[in-house]
Motif scaffolding. Sequence first.
Motif, short mmCIF file in Angstrom:
data_model
loop_
_atom_site.label_atom_id
_atom_site.label_comp_id
_atom_site.label_asym_id
_atom_site.label_seq_id
_atom_site.Cartn_x
_atom_site.Cartn_y
_atom_site.Cartn_z
N GLY A 1 26.99 30.61 12.87
CA GLY A 1 26.12 29.73 13.65
C GLY A 1 26.85 28.78 14.57
O GLY A 1 26.26 27.78 14.99
N ALA A 2 28.08 29.08 14.91
CA ALA A 2 28.85 28.21 15.81
C ALA A 2 28.53 28.58 17.25
O ALA A 2 29.37 29.11 18.00
CB ALA A 2 30.34 28.33 15.53
N THR A 3 27.29 28.32 17.67
CA THR A 3 26.85 28.73 19.01
C THR A 3 27.58 27.97 20.11
O THR A 3 27.83 28.52 21.19
CB THR A 3 25.34 28.51 19.14
OG1 THR A 3 25.04 27.13 18.84
CG2 THR A 3 24.58 29.42 18.17
N GLY A 4 27.92 26.72 19.86
CA GLY A 4 28.61 25.92 20.87
C GLY A 4 29.98 26.50 21.20
O GLY A 4 30.36 26.63 22.36
N VAL A 5 30.71 26.85 20.15
CA VAL A 5 32.02 27.45 20.36
C VAL A 5 31.89 28.83 20.97
O VAL A 5 32.68 29.23 21.84
CB VAL A 5 32.78 27.54 19.01
CG1 VAL A 5 34.13 28.21 19.21
CG2 VAL A 5 32.96 26.15 18.42
N LEU A 6 30.87 29.58 20.57
CA LEU A 6 30.66 30.94 21.07
C LEU A 6 30.38 30.94 22.57
O LEU A 6 30.81 31.84 23.29
CB LEU A 6 29.51 31.60 20.31
CG LEU A 6 29.21 33.07 20.65
CD1 LEU A 6 30.43 33.93 20.36
CD2 LEU A 6 28.01 33.56 19.86
N GLU A 7 29.65 29.92 23.05
CA GLU A 7 29.31 29.87 24.46
C GLU A 7 30.54 29.60 25.34
O GLU A 7 30.60 30.05 26.48
CB GLU A 7 28.25 28.79 24.70
CG GLU A 7 26.89 29.15 24.13
CD GLU A 7 25.89 28.02 24.29
OE1 GLU A 7 26.30 26.94 24.77
OE2 GLU A 7 24.71 28.21 23.93
N THR A 8 31.49 28.85 24.81
CA THR A 8 32.68 28.51 25.59
C THR A 8 33.84 29.48 25.35
O THR A 8 34.81 29.46 26.10
CB THR A 8 33.14 27.08 25.25
OG1 THR A 8 33.42 26.99 23.84
CG2 THR A 8 32.08 26.07 25.61
N TYR A 9 33.72 30.30 24.32
CA TYR A 9 34.82 31.22 24.00
C TYR A 9 34.85 32.36 25.01
O TYR A 9 33.83 32.94 25.35
CB TYR A 9 34.64 31.77 22.59
CG TYR A 9 35.73 32.74 22.17
CD1 TYR A 9 36.95 32.27 21.70
CD2 TYR A 9 35.53 34.12 22.28
CE1 TYR A 9 37.95 33.15 21.33
CE2 TYR A 9 36.53 35.00 21.90
CZ TYR A 9 37.73 34.52 21.43
OH TYR A 9 38.73 35.39 21.07
N THR A 10 36.04 32.68 25.49
CA THR A 10 36.19 33.78 26.45
C THR A 10 37.00 34.92 25.85
O THR A 10 36.48 36.00 25.61
CB THR A 10 36.86 33.27 27.74
OG1 THR A 10 38.12 32.63 27.42
CG2 THR A 10 35.95 32.30 28.47
N THR A 11 38.27 34.70 25.62
CA THR A 11 39.13 35.76 25.09
C THR A 11 40.36 35.16 24.42
O THR A 11 40.78 34.04 24.75
CB THR A 11 39.56 36.72 26.21
OG1 THR A 11 40.40 37.74 25.66
CG2 THR A 11 40.33 35.98 27.29
N SER A 12 40.90 35.92 23.48
CA SER A 12 42.15 35.50 22.83
C SER A 12 43.37 35.98 23.59
O SER A 12 44.50 35.63 23.26
CB SER A 12 42.20 36.03 21.39
OG SER A 12 42.07 37.44 21.38
N LEU A 13 43.16 36.83 24.60
CA LEU A 13 44.26 37.26 25.46
C LEU A 13 44.80 36.06 26.21
O LEU A 13 44.04 35.29 26.81
CB LEU A 13 43.79 38.31 26.45
CG LEU A 13 43.54 39.72 25.92
CD1 LEU A 13 42.72 40.52 26.91
CD2 LEU A 13 44.85 40.42 25.64
N GLY A 14 46.09 35.88 26.21
CA GLY A 14 46.67 34.74 26.90
C GLY A 14 48.17 34.81 26.98
O GLY A 14 48.82 35.72 26.44
N LEU A 15 48.73 33.84 27.65
CA LEU A 15 50.17 33.80 27.91
C LEU A 15 50.96 33.70 26.61
O LEU A 15 51.97 34.39 26.43
CB LEU A 15 50.48 32.60 28.82
CG LEU A 15 51.78 32.67 29.62
CD1 LEU A 15 51.72 33.80 30.63
CD2 LEU A 15 52.03 31.34 30.32
N TYR A 16 50.50 32.86 25.68
CA TYR A 16 51.27 32.60 24.46
C TYR A 16 50.67 33.29 23.23
O TYR A 16 51.01 32.93 22.11
CB TYR A 16 51.39 31.09 24.22
CG TYR A 16 52.11 30.40 25.35
CD1 TYR A 16 53.49 30.55 25.52
CD2 TYR A 16 51.42 29.61 26.26
CE1 TYR A 16 54.16 29.94 26.55
CE2 TYR A 16 52.09 28.98 27.30
CZ TYR A 16 53.45 29.16 27.44
OH TYR A 16 54.12 28.55 28.48
N THR A 17 49.77 34.22 23.45
CA THR A 17 49.24 35.02 22.34
C THR A 17 49.64 36.48 22.56
O THR A 17 50.69 36.91 22.11
CB THR A 17 47.71 34.86 22.27
OG1 THR A 17 47.12 35.17 23.54
CG2 THR A 17 47.33 33.46 21.86
#
Length: 292
Positions: free
Chosen positions: A144-160
């Motif tokens: 039920g973490a809708t707030g985080v879900l709306e802002t979450y994009t991807t775990s792909l990144g420079l340091y991941t």
Amino acid sequence: MSGDRRSKGFWPLAAVFGLFVVFLYGPVVTIFVLSFQGPEGGLTFPMRGWSTHWYQSLWQGLGVVDIGAALRRSLALGTVVMALTVLLSLGAGLAFRKPLAGAQGLFYVTVASLIMPSIIVSLGIGLQFRLLDGALKWLLDAVGATGVLETYTTSLGLYTSGLGAHLTWTLPFGLLIMFAVFNRFNPAYEEAARDLGATPWQAFRHVVLPLIGPSVVGIGMFGFTLSWDEIARSSQAIGDLNTLPLELQGLTTTVTTPAIYALGTVTTAVSLAVVGVAFGVAAALRRRRAVR
């Protein structure tokens, strides 16, 4: 005088070596020279004047590409990759000095990434992180973490994913160097230090590390330069922000001025500077060890 005469095979081998040097460094010299063309210069010879116009153009930016930001990202990522490559390679080298269950299998698994096509490694890492994105989104929705879900994009990144992709390239080189160093390392020095009352940490710090210091510097140099120049393993795993090599690759199809040569010269100069610093530090460590 007869002893100083060259053998019959010397000149053919010298010619082959000369051609190899020209083939290896000729393009670098050509790009360096063409980067100093005048404002009316093109991408080929003949030269149309001499100036630093294209370096000034590079400093001002190339269209929509932020070269400065890409340069900072590559420097930061290269520094992190260098530090992790040194720490992990050194730790693995120390661990493999003693009998370790599954050591041979672990070694082959680590080195196997050298023989795998880089683009396949990049695609695999990118796919793994996209699957991870799906799992994280499902988990956020389940709790039920809708707030985080709306802002979450991807775990792909420079340091991941980007960092992991670069380490699959740099770590095998670091491990091979460290294993070669410890295969030639005489443990008698370390045992003598312990006989004199040194703790394991003191023996490592004051005996082992100074002896292998130049090799550790070499591993750091490999870690940074390999990360700095990496394209294939970054292409599918770096996320939304490109590193400098990826930006440079993209610019080769859009930039039609010697500014692209100026950028190539700058990136080459950074690599050569890192190599020069590494050689200087290694030489300083050798002189310090000789004085002791």
